[in-house]
Motif scaffolding. Structure first.
Motif, short mmCIF file in Angstrom:
data_model
loop_
_atom_site.label_atom_id
_atom_site.label_comp_id
_atom_site.label_asym_id
_atom_site.label_seq_id
_atom_site.Cartn_x
_atom_site.Cartn_y
_atom_site.Cartn_z
N ASP A 141 0.83 -1.21 0.00
CA ASP A 141 0.00 0.00 0.00
C ASP A 141 0.87 1.26 0.00
O ASP A 141 0.54 2.25 -0.66
CB ASP A 141 -0.99 0.01 1.18
CG ASP A 141 -0.31 -0.12 2.54
OD1 ASP A 141 -0.98 0.17 3.54
OD2 ASP A 141 0.87 -0.50 2.60
N GLU A 144 2.50 1.62 -3.50
CA GLU A 144 1.51 2.10 -4.48
C GLU A 144 1.36 3.62 -4.41
O GLU A 144 1.43 4.31 -5.43
CB GLU A 144 0.16 1.42 -4.21
CG GLU A 144 -0.94 1.85 -5.14
CD GLU A 144 -2.28 1.21 -4.80
OE1 GLU A 144 -3.01 0.87 -5.73
OE2 GLU A 144 -2.58 1.04 -3.59
N ARG A 162 -8.14 7.00 -6.94
CA ARG A 162 -7.67 5.79 -7.62
C ARG A 162 -7.63 4.59 -6.68
O ARG A 162 -7.96 3.48 -7.05
CB ARG A 162 -6.28 6.05 -8.21
CG ARG A 162 -5.61 4.87 -8.86
CD ARG A 162 -6.06 4.55 -10.28
NE ARG A 162 -5.99 5.62 -11.23
CZ ARG A 162 -4.94 5.93 -11.98
NH1 ARG A 162 -3.83 5.23 -11.87
NH2 ARG A 162 -4.99 6.92 -12.82
N THR A 163 -7.21 4.83 -5.43
CA THR A 163 -7.04 3.71 -4.49
C THR A 163 -8.28 3.46 -3.63
O THR A 163 -8.35 2.45 -2.93
CB THR A 163 -5.83 3.96 -3.55
OG1 THR A 163 -6.05 5.18 -2.82
CG2 THR A 163 -4.54 4.03 -4.32
N ALA A 170 -4.08 8.37 2.29
CA ALA A 170 -3.03 8.46 1.26
C ALA A 170 -1.83 9.24 1.78
O ALA A 170 -0.68 8.83 1.60
CB ALA A 170 -3.58 9.09 -0.01
#
Length: 194
Positions: A141, A144, A162-163, A170
């Motif tokens: 994670d 990414e 996006r995630t 984030a």
């Protein structure tokens, strides 16, 4: 205007009590003004985004520690943090950064220096290769988010969309990715400067 301050104070309290969405609302509400302020000082999109990111990492850390006490004055408080980080940016040596394990060191600033001679370019290429190997050791994670932010130049809002996680999550993943990267570098005694 007073109503906005009450709303901000309420959202800050909500966030401090565990409502992650409250911080996302605060960021969305004030991001344009804060980013514009930062950009007006540094006149560089990448630097402005970095300072903006660092500003909210500092905000999150302060709120999580329960150290925020300026109820109703959230925006001026965040603007002061941003202003101080802009000053820090200008105080820093603009050459290749030295790895000193301080909280503000950004490995990726090494990779964005446009004024490189041949020798420095070779060093930069080696550092970039080393960093790409190191980041493979990060949890999925964190890897990414870091990849989207650094190599794909995505904003935290885009990464969030996006995630499927909040902007706060984030930001947190990016922060932990950098912390973990520092630990790996320190453990292996790697030098990422000329």
């Amino acid at each position: 205007m007073n109503n906005v301050q009450i709303d901000d104070a309420y959202l800050v309290r909500e966030y401090m009590q565990g409502n992650e969405q409250a911080l996302s609302q605060l960021i969305n509400r004030h991001q344009h003004r804060i980013y514009s302020f930062i950009y007006s000082k540094v006149f560089d999109k990448d630097i402005a985004e970095d300072v903006f990111q660092d500003t909210f990492i500092k905000v999150i850390n302060t709120l999580k520690r329960g150290k925020y006490n300026e109820e109703g004055k959230f925006l001026p408080w965040v603007m002061r943090i941003a202003h101080n980080l802009v000053i820090d940016h200008f105080r820093k040596n603009k050459r290749m950064p030295k790895f000193d394990n301080s909280g503000d060191f950004n490995i990726f600033s090494v990779l964005s220096d446009g004024d490189l001679n041949v020798e420095t370019q070779i060093i930069k290429d080696q550092i970039e290769s080393d960093v790409q190997e190191l980041i493979k050791e990060l949890p999925e994670d964190q890897l990414e988010v870091l990849t989207m932010r650094i190599y794909k130049d995505m904003s935290f809002k885009e990464i969030s969309e996006r995630t499927g996680v909040s902007i706060n999550t984030a930001l947190g993943r990016m922060r932990y990715a950098l912390i973990n990267l520092r630990k790996i570098i320190e453990k292996r005694n790697i030098i990422l400067t000329n």
